[in-house]
Design a protein around this motif. Structure first.
Motif, short mmCIF file in Angstrom:
data_model
loop_
_atom_site.label_atom_id
_atom_site.label_comp_id
_atom_site.label_asym_id
_atom_site.label_seq_id
_atom_site.Cartn_x
_atom_site.Cartn_y
_atom_site.Cartn_z
N GLU A 175 34.78 15.28 -24.55
CA GLU A 175 35.09 13.90 -24.19
C GLU A 175 34.13 12.93 -24.85
N GLU A 176 32.83 13.29 -24.84
CA GLU A 176 31.86 12.43 -25.51
C GLU A 176 32.16 12.32 -27.00
N GLN A 177 32.54 13.46 -27.60
CA GLN A 177 32.86 13.43 -29.02
C GLN A 177 34.10 12.59 -29.28
N LYS A 178 35.10 12.68 -28.36
CA LYS A 178 36.29 11.85 -28.52
C LYS A 178 35.93 10.36 -28.50
N ILE A 179 35.00 10.00 -27.59
CA ILE A 179 34.56 8.60 -27.52
C ILE A 179 33.91 8.20 -28.84
N GLN A 180 33.04 9.11 -29.36
CA GLN A 180 32.39 8.82 -30.63
C GLN A 180 33.41 8.69 -31.76
N ILE A 181 34.42 9.60 -31.75
CA ILE A 181 35.46 9.54 -32.78
C ILE A 181 36.25 8.24 -32.67
N ALA A 182 36.54 7.83 -31.41
CA ALA A 182 37.26 6.58 -31.22
C ALA A 182 36.45 5.40 -31.77
N ASN A 183 35.12 5.42 -31.49
CA ASN A 183 34.26 4.36 -32.02
C ASN A 183 34.26 4.37 -33.54
N LEU A 184 34.15 5.61 -34.10
CA LEU A 184 34.17 5.70 -35.56
C LEU A 184 35.50 5.22 -36.12
N GLY A 185 36.62 5.56 -35.40
CA GLY A 185 37.93 5.10 -35.84
C GLY A 185 38.02 3.58 -35.83
N ALA A 186 37.46 2.97 -34.77
CA ALA A 186 37.49 1.52 -34.70
C ALA A 186 36.69 0.90 -35.85
N ARG A 187 35.51 1.50 -36.10
CA ARG A 187 34.69 0.99 -37.20
C ARG A 187 35.40 1.18 -38.53
N LEU A 188 36.07 2.37 -38.68
CA LEU A 188 36.80 2.62 -39.93
C LEU A 188 37.95 1.63 -40.09
N ASN A 189 38.66 1.37 -38.98
CA ASN A 189 39.74 0.39 -39.06
C ASN A 189 39.23 -0.99 -39.45
N GLN A 190 38.06 -1.37 -38.88
CA GLN A 190 37.48 -2.65 -39.25
C GLN A 190 37.13 -2.69 -40.74
#
Length: 357
Positions: A183-198
């Protein structure tokens, strides 16, 4: 009178003796018959007892075979538990192993349930054997010893079941920890995805700026020609500007138009940052009138050949080949569905689109 008494014959005792012997013989025969009958019924009882002993021995043999199978199953389960421990050690590095561990845990749960059912079946059989053995005499001591061994095996199975349950609890705890980490990794991946999208959005916006500059320069070079226009995010040339009818060879006027486009694009490419992976896509389109010549058997081939001719000219003009893409769409992407000559002419076109790969 005394003389007459003296002369009488002595009494005859043989008839009484014969009667006594006959009675004795009858008694002896009666006793012999009773003895024979007793022997017969005793033999029947003993034969029934031997049959019961044979049945018990067969049941004990089947029980021993079942216990042997359970020993093999326990060995396989211990091997499976070792494999599970290895897989759980790698769970922190790869979240995907959670599914494998979950499947192994479910399989272990099924094995534990099967062992529990087998244990209950063995206990039921042992109770039946104890009830049968309780009705027999000391001659069934061997069978009782086998029953004691079966109890010992059952106790061993109980210990192994307890160990398995302990291991299951440990595995569940490890899985919970791994799921929390996932779950923690999913949160990190989601954050990375948001940063990548930006980041992608910023790159797209930057590319849009260069596309706008590219279209502005082309508009200045080409002027206000009716057969060259901007449509959305594409720069559209009518095919008549570049090619003769039914041909994929560039005309002189078309080469002059493309030379200006190539010069503009080469100058612009020097300004585009290297981290923007841009391409210029050249799309060839035809009208819906069928074509069947020796060179082109369909509109697919004509539209593709025209796009490739434009790409080759731009490469010769100095554009890098890895920044160019040629595509042929035939008549299947019209911009005017009508059948008039004007509609057919609008559909015969070459489109340029500056985009990301």
């Amino acid at each position: 009178m005394s003389v007459r008494r003296a002369r009488r014959a002595p009494p005859d005792i043989w008839p009484g003796f014969v009667d006594a012997l006959s009675t004795l013989l009858i008694v002896i025969l009666f006793l012999l018959m009773i003895f024979v009958l007793a022997q017969f019924f005793l033999g029947q009882a003993l034969s029934g007892r031997d049959a019961a002993l044979d049945r018990l021995q067969r049941q004990v043999g089947e029980l021993a075979e079942l216990l042997s199978i359970e020993r093999k199953s326990n060995a396989e389960m211990r091997l499976n538990l070792t494999q599970l421990s290895t897989e759980l050690a790698n769970a922190n590095a790869k979240a995907e192993s959670l599914v494998v561990a979950g499947e192994e845990t479910q399989r272990l749960s099924a094995d534990v349930a099967a062992l529990q059912a087998l244990k209950e079946e063995l206990e039921a059989r042992i109770k039946e054997m104890d009830a049968a053995l309780g009705e027999k005499d000391g001659a069934l001591a061997a069978e009782r010893r086998l029953s004691e061994e079966a109890r010992a095996q059952t106790a061993l199975l109980n210990q192994q079941l307890a160990a398995l349950k302990t291991e299951m609890a440990r595995l569940n705890a490890a899985l919970d920890a791994s799921e929390k980490l996932a779950e923690e990794q999913k949160i990190q991946i989601a954050n990375l995805g948001a940063r990548l999208n930006q980041a992608l959005a910023s790159k797209v916006a930057e590319l849009a700026r260069y596309r706008s500059e590219f279209f502005g320069r082309l508009r200045a070079i080409l002027g206000s020609r009716a057969d060259v226009r901007i449509q959305g995010d594409r720069f559209v040339f009518q095919s008549e500007v570049l090619f003769a009818q039914g041909s994929a060879d560039l005309g002189d006027d078309g080469k002059r138009q493309l030379a200006g486009l190539a010069t503009t694009l080469i100058e612009l490419s020097r300004e585009i940052p290297k981290d923007i992976d841009w391409i210029l896509r050249v799309d060839g389109h035809t009208d819906k009138v069928p074509i069947a010549t020796a060179q082109f058997r369909s509109n697919w081939e004509l539209s593709t050949a025209r796009a490739i001719s434009v790409v080759r000219f731009l490469i010769d003009a100095g554009l890098p080949a890895n920044r160019l893409v040629a595509a042929g769409f035939g008549e299947y992407q019209p911009i005017d569905p009508g059948g008039s000559e004007a509609a057919l002419r609008r559909n015969r076109r070459i489109e340029f689109k500056l985009t990301q790969r």
